[in-house]
Design a protein around this motif. Structure first.
Motif, PDB file in Angstrom:
ATOM      1  N   CYS A  82       0.828  -1.208   0.000  1.00  0.00           N
ATOM      2  CA  CYS A  82       0.000   0.000   0.000  1.00  0.00           C
ATOM      3  C   CYS A  82       0.862   1.257   0.000  1.00  0.00           C
ATOM      4  O   CYS A  82       0.511   2.258  -0.633  1.00  0.00           O
ATOM      5  N   GLY A  83       1.984   1.213   0.718  1.00  0.00           N
ATOM      6  CA  GLY A  83       2.887   2.362   0.717  1.00  0.00           C
ATOM      7  C   GLY A  83       3.453   2.639  -0.661  1.00  0.00           C
ATOM      8  O   GLY A  83       3.563   3.801  -1.071  1.00  0.00           O
ATOM      9  N   ARG A  84       3.827   1.593  -1.386  1.00  0.00           N
ATOM     10  CA  ARG A  84       4.364   1.772  -2.735  1.00  0.00           C
ATOM     11  C   ARG A  84       3.306   2.296  -3.706  1.00  0.00           C
ATOM     12  O   ARG A  84       3.609   3.048  -4.625  1.00  0.00           O
ATOM     13  N   ALA A  85       2.046   1.904  -3.495  1.00  0.00           N
ATOM     14  CA  ALA A  85       0.982   2.280  -4.427  1.00  0.00           C
ATOM     15  C   ALA A  85       0.275   3.575  -4.049  1.00  0.00           C
ATOM     16  O   ALA A  85      -0.459   4.145  -4.861  1.00  0.00           O
ATOM     17  N   ALA A  86       0.488   4.080  -2.839  1.00  0.00           N
ATOM     18  CA  ALA A  86      -0.352   5.120  -2.243  1.00  0.00           C
ATOM     19  C   ALA A  86      -0.520   6.369  -3.088  1.00  0.00           C
ATOM     20  O   ALA A  86      -1.619   6.939  -3.173  1.00  0.00           O
ATOM     21  N   SER A  87       0.537   6.830  -3.734  1.00  0.00           N
ATOM     22  CA  SER A  87       0.475   8.134  -4.400  1.00  0.00           C
ATOM     23  C   SER A  87      -0.510   8.158  -5.557  1.00  0.00           C
ATOM     24  O   SER A  87      -0.979   9.228  -5.940  1.00  0.00           O
ATOM     25  N   ASP A  88      -0.837   7.000  -6.118  1.00  0.00           N
ATOM     26  CA  ASP A  88      -1.774   6.962  -7.245  1.00  0.00           C
ATOM     27  C   ASP A  88      -2.988   6.104  -6.942  1.00  0.00           C
ATOM     28  O   ASP A  88      -3.600   5.546  -7.852  1.00  0.00           O
ATOM     29  N   LEU A  89      -3.349   5.996  -5.680  1.00  0.00           N
ATOM     30  CA  LEU A  89      -4.511   5.207  -5.292  1.00  0.00           C
ATOM     31  C   LEU A  89      -5.691   6.124  -4.998  1.00  0.00           C
ATOM     32  O   LEU A  89      -5.583   7.024  -4.165  1.00  0.00           O
ATOM     33  N   ASP A  90      -6.809   5.880  -5.647  1.00  0.00           N
ATOM     34  CA  ASP A  90      -8.006   6.670  -5.419  1.00  0.00           C
ATOM     35  C   ASP A  90      -8.828   6.019  -4.316  1.00  0.00           C
ATOM     36  O   ASP A  90      -9.857   5.381  -4.562  1.00  0.00           O
ATOM     37  N   VAL A  91      -8.340   6.156  -3.079  1.00  0.00           N
ATOM     38  CA  VAL A  91      -9.032   5.601  -1.927  1.00  0.00           C
ATOM     39  C   VAL A  91      -9.201   6.688  -0.877  1.00  0.00           C
ATOM     40  O   VAL A  91      -8.550   7.730  -0.924  1.00  0.00           O
ATOM     41  N   ASP A  92     -10.088   6.415   0.073  1.00  0.00           N
ATOM     42  CA  ASP A  92     -10.403   7.403   1.100  1.00  0.00           C
ATOM     43  C   ASP A  92      -9.616   7.186   2.391  1.00  0.00           C
ATOM     44  O   ASP A  92      -9.335   8.141   3.116  1.00  0.00           O
ATOM     45  N   ASP A  93      -9.301   5.922   2.694  1.00  0.00           N
ATOM     46  CA  ASP A  93      -8.548   5.585   3.898  1.00  0.00           C
ATOM     47  C   ASP A  93      -7.489   4.558   3.540  1.00  0.00           C
ATOM     48  O   ASP A  93      -7.745   3.620   2.783  1.00  0.00           O
ATOM     49  N   ILE A  94      -6.295   4.718   4.103  1.00  0.00           N
ATOM     50  CA  ILE A  94      -5.245   3.697   4.043  1.00  0.00           C
ATOM     51  C   ILE A  94      -4.934   3.333   5.481  1.00  0.00           C
ATOM     52  O   ILE A  94      -4.490   4.177   6.270  1.00  0.00           O
ATOM     53  N   VAL A  95      -5.179   2.083   5.838  1.00  0.00           N
ATOM     54  CA  VAL A  95      -5.062   1.637   7.222  1.00  0.00           C
ATOM     55  C   VAL A  95      -3.917   0.632   7.306  1.00  0.00           C
ATOM     56  O   VAL A  95      -3.938  -0.406   6.644  1.00  0.00           O
ATOM     57  N   LEU A  96      -2.913   0.934   8.121  1.00  0.00           N
ATOM     58  CA  LEU A  96      -1.718   0.109   8.272  1.00  0.00           C
ATOM     59  C   LEU A  96      -1.814  -0.649   9.588  1.00  0.00           C
ATOM     60  O   LEU A  96      -1.800  -0.034  10.655  1.00  0.00           O
ATOM     61  N   ILE A  97      -1.937  -1.970   9.535  1.00  0.00           N
ATOM     62  CA  ILE A  97      -2.059  -2.770  10.752  1.00  0.00           C
ATOM     63  C   ILE A  97      -0.940  -3.811  10.805  1.00  0.00           C
ATOM     64  O   ILE A  97      -0.663  -4.488   9.829  1.00  0.00           O
ATOM     65  N   GLY A  98      -0.289  -3.892  11.955  1.00  0.00           N
ATOM     66  CA  GLY A  98       0.834  -4.804  12.099  1.00  0.00           C
ATOM     67  C   GLY A  98       1.925  -4.524  11.093  1.00  0.00           C
ATOM     68  O   GLY A  98       2.548  -5.441  10.557  1.00  0.00           O
ATOM     69  N   SER A  99       2.199  -3.258  10.856  1.00  0.00           N
ATOM     70  CA  SER A  99       3.092  -2.858   9.763  1.00  0.00           C
ATOM     71  C   SER A  99       4.559  -2.845  10.165  1.00  0.00           C
ATOM     72  O   SER A  99       4.906  -2.289  11.203  1.00  0.00           O
TER      73      SER A  99
END
Length: 376
Positions: free
Chosen positions: A266-283
């Motif tokens: 998700c970190g690698r994809a984040a800049s071009d992701l059309d999402v509302d929340d990015i939730v990092l669990i056990g990261s």
């Protein structure tokens, strides 16, 4: 134990740090504290050695694993609300054929896993039974969903181990179904869309698999945005920009729930992701030192269970023999800047455990009821 520090030296919330300078002993000083500190430092050094060994020396897990025969994935046009049932049927048929081929090859475990996926009650947007296997399963009415949660798994997730990933998605869907306000329609998508690294492998401490997975995740989210039917009768809610839109214009609210190595993806994809929340669990980290560096307008959240071993993984990032090892700052660190929430006392695999604090808060994030969340 002392608290884990990120690349910027910030500490994880809720843990007691050792003093940076020697202090005068007090009457209440714990005589075992020096031994505990030494054990902690030894553990961290051992984990660091494991990371280096896994990234540079240990051969790729599964490299010598024999291939598992399976048919080519079903050829499908881009999926829409009108063609969802067609896609589900085609992928079930493909899973059934994969089960027959695996059984003929003498692989009873894979045959059983494929056969379970071909059950008429299952709904797969994609299925590929070749090798470790890939699959994208839907829970709920994706065609009309107002709020969608996408689960991105961590290491050692494949068709052979898919049951535990499916259980997590199923538990979240059940909780969303119970908790969603009247008129709010929800769906959960279990996205096993990339070949995950082995927990003990040359790939788990580096971002190679995540870099391969990132464009696939971006493309999947782009297609997912176009599936729900937002015609007459669709609920109109506030958009990510905070402005109100009518039913025909409103896009579904998408929350990306990224577990363990999945948070690196998700970190690698984040800049071009059309999402509302990015939730990092056990990261173990995202590969960047701050949430701002993810370059996303999405809200970035982070949580870690009290018994999650990831807390003791060194949050480092350095180059070694041409390979970048580690993922940088702990997302739980104040310096990272994520919105930290409580995950209870669970371990690394307990974030979606029914009745847990973490599942309660994940449900609130997906539903947008964050004012009721418990924070870390």
């Amino acid at each position: 134990m002392g608290r884990t520090t990120g690349a910027a030296g910030a500490s994880s919330p809720g843990r007691v740090s050792e003093p940076s300078e020697p202090s005068e002993p007090s009457a209440r000083a714990d005589p075992t504290e020096p031994r505990k500190a030494r054990r902690t430092h030894k553990l961290r050094r051992a984990l660091l050695a494991t990371l280096i060994t896994g990234a540079v020396v240990v051969p790729l897990s599964g490299a010598a694993r024999p291939g598992i025969p399976a048919p080519e994935p079903a050829a499908l046009a881009p999926v829409t609300a009108a063609t969802l049932d067609e896609a589900y049927a085609a992928n079930r048929a493909n899973a059934a054929e994969a089960a027959r081929m695996a059984a003929a090859n003498g692989n009873r475990e894979r045959a059983a896993a494929d056969r379970a996926m071909s059950d008429p009650s299952r709904h797969f947007l994609t299925f590929d039974g070749r090798g470790p296997g890939l699959a994208t399963e839907v829970f709920g009415d994706l065609a009309h969903a107002d709020r969608i949660a996408v689960l991105v798994p961590g290491s050692d997730t494949s068709i052979d181990t898919y049951g535990r990933f499916r259980n997590a998605a199923h538990a979240l869907h059940e909780r969303l179904t119970r908790e969603a306000p009247q008129g709010t329609r929800t769906a959960v998508v279990a996205w096993l869309g990339y070949e995950t690294p082995g927990t003990v492998s040359a790939t788990v401490a580096t971002a190679g698999r995540a870099e391969e997975a990132a464009p696939k995740l971006r493309e999947f989210v782009r297609q997912l945005r176009g599936i729900p039917d937002r015609g007459p009768g669709a609920a109109g809610t506030a958009s990510r920009s905070g402005t109100s839109k009518g039913p025909a214009e409103e896009q579904p609210h998408i929350s990306l729930l990224c577990h363990s190595y999945g948070s690196v993806v998700c970190g690698r994809a984040a800049s071009d992701l059309d999402v509302d929340d990015i939730v990092l669990i056990g990261s173990p980290g995202t590969g960047v030192d701050t949430a701002r560096a993810l370059r996303t307008p999405a809200r970035v959240w982070a949580a870690r269970g009290g018994d999650d071993w990831v807390a003791e993984v060194p949050h480092i990032r350095f180059d070694l023999l041409g390979t970048t090892v580690g993922f940088g700052t702990d997302p739980m660190s104040p310096s990272f800047g994520a919105r930290v929430f409580a995950a209870g006392d669970g371990g690394h695999s307990d974030y979606f455990k029914p009745g847990s604090t973490s599942l309660t808060n994940l449900t609130r994030i997906v539903l947008g009821e964050t004012s009721e969340m418990t924070h870390g």
